[in-house]
Design an enzyme around this catalytic site. Sequence first.
Site, PDB file in Angstrom:
ATOM      1  N   LYS A 124      24.097  -4.117  17.154  1.00  0.00           N
ATOM      2  CA  LYS A 124      22.916  -3.869  18.147  1.00  0.00           C
ATOM      3  C   LYS A 124      23.185  -3.100  19.456  1.00  0.00           C
ATOM      4  CE  LYS A 124      20.976  -8.394  16.447  1.00  0.00           C
ATOM      5  NZ  LYS A 124      20.480  -9.663  17.080  1.00  0.00           N
TER       6      LYS A 124
ATOM      7  N   LYS B 120      12.303  -7.995   3.866  1.00  0.00           N
ATOM      8  CA  LYS B 120      11.923  -9.413   3.735  1.00  0.00           C
ATOM      9  C   LYS B 120      10.827  -9.440   5.072  1.00  0.00           C
ATOM     10  CE  LYS B 120      15.265 -11.363   6.967  1.00  0.00           C
ATOM     11  NZ  LYS B 120      16.508 -12.347   7.018  1.00  0.00           N
TER      12      LYS B 120
ATOM     13  N   LYS C  24       9.027 -12.404  11.141  1.00  0.00           N
ATOM     14  CA  LYS C  24       8.239 -12.763  12.489  1.00  0.00           C
ATOM     15  C   LYS C  24       8.196 -11.638  13.450  1.00  0.00           C
ATOM     16  CE  LYS C  24      11.617 -15.870  14.304  1.00  0.00           C
ATOM     17  NZ  LYS C  24      12.494 -16.082  13.204  1.00  0.00           N
TER      18      LYS C  24
END
Length: 320
Positions: free
Chosen positions: A107, A188, A191
Amino acid sequence: MRLSGITPSGHAQLGNYLGAIRRWAADGGERDLYFISDLHAMTTAHNPARLRSLAEETLAALIASGIPAERVFVQSDLTAELGALTWVLECTCTYGEAARMIQFKEKAGGQAGVRLSLLTYPVLMAADILLQGASEVPVGEDQNQHVELARALARRFNSTYGEVFTVPRAVLPLAGARVRDLADPARKMSKSTKDSAGVVFLLDEPELIRRKIRRAVTDSHSIPGYQPDERPGIANLLEILAACTGRAPGDLAGEYPTYGALKEATAEAVVETLRPVRERTTELLTDPAELARIRKEGAARAAERGEHRLSSALRLIGAG
């Protein structure tokens, strides 16, 4: 005792429910705990008001799904306790251990403006686990390294200062439904995705759910067949229908002569599966006093469970 968390990085969706939340409600042990890890969502740029709203919504969704209120709490309600224990653990952790975390490397990507919290949040995660005395933490491969850090810190503190912490172990979560994005079955359902066209959220109205499933990507065949590798779009619909009905996706494939029939059956199964959750979640969100009561009591119980560990750790390390 097992401890599981869900980060409110977006609205809870069908994959969260079928893959984890529903199972927590049905199979969780009497001492298992579940928490909304809203502090973990602060490691990157975020909207404070939206994060606060998502944390409330996720709490309501967990309760609405049937998880007993006494086993749920919101992470930020323990800011004082977790802040103190995180500092104790940061004084136990080395920079090298934190910097070796794979997720930090991925990240951060060499960016100069990366928040320090992205480096240190695995120590906060260790505090989440150790404060509650969890012995098992169900995690996927991407989080296994963080549990290993919690184990190392618990052992180091116990051997250096005195026995305080249970040494947790990572366990693979029970296999849940594998739900893919309806618009792109190669990924996948998430959210936090920027494109919600292929994501069914728990609070979506029935007609919106039907519309999303009717538009799901399929393939050039005309008859449904369960071949996950060759036909992922149809396999995804069959797996969703199977998770909602308790049947095997391969058995369901032969019952629908057309893609349209399969999509309609899947849409109705999802609508009915989510209906009680959506209605109860909405009910809780429109009764802020009741939700605040549940949250306050959950925070008090979580703080009480960890009080003796925190006070012992502070005393032994010389801070109390």
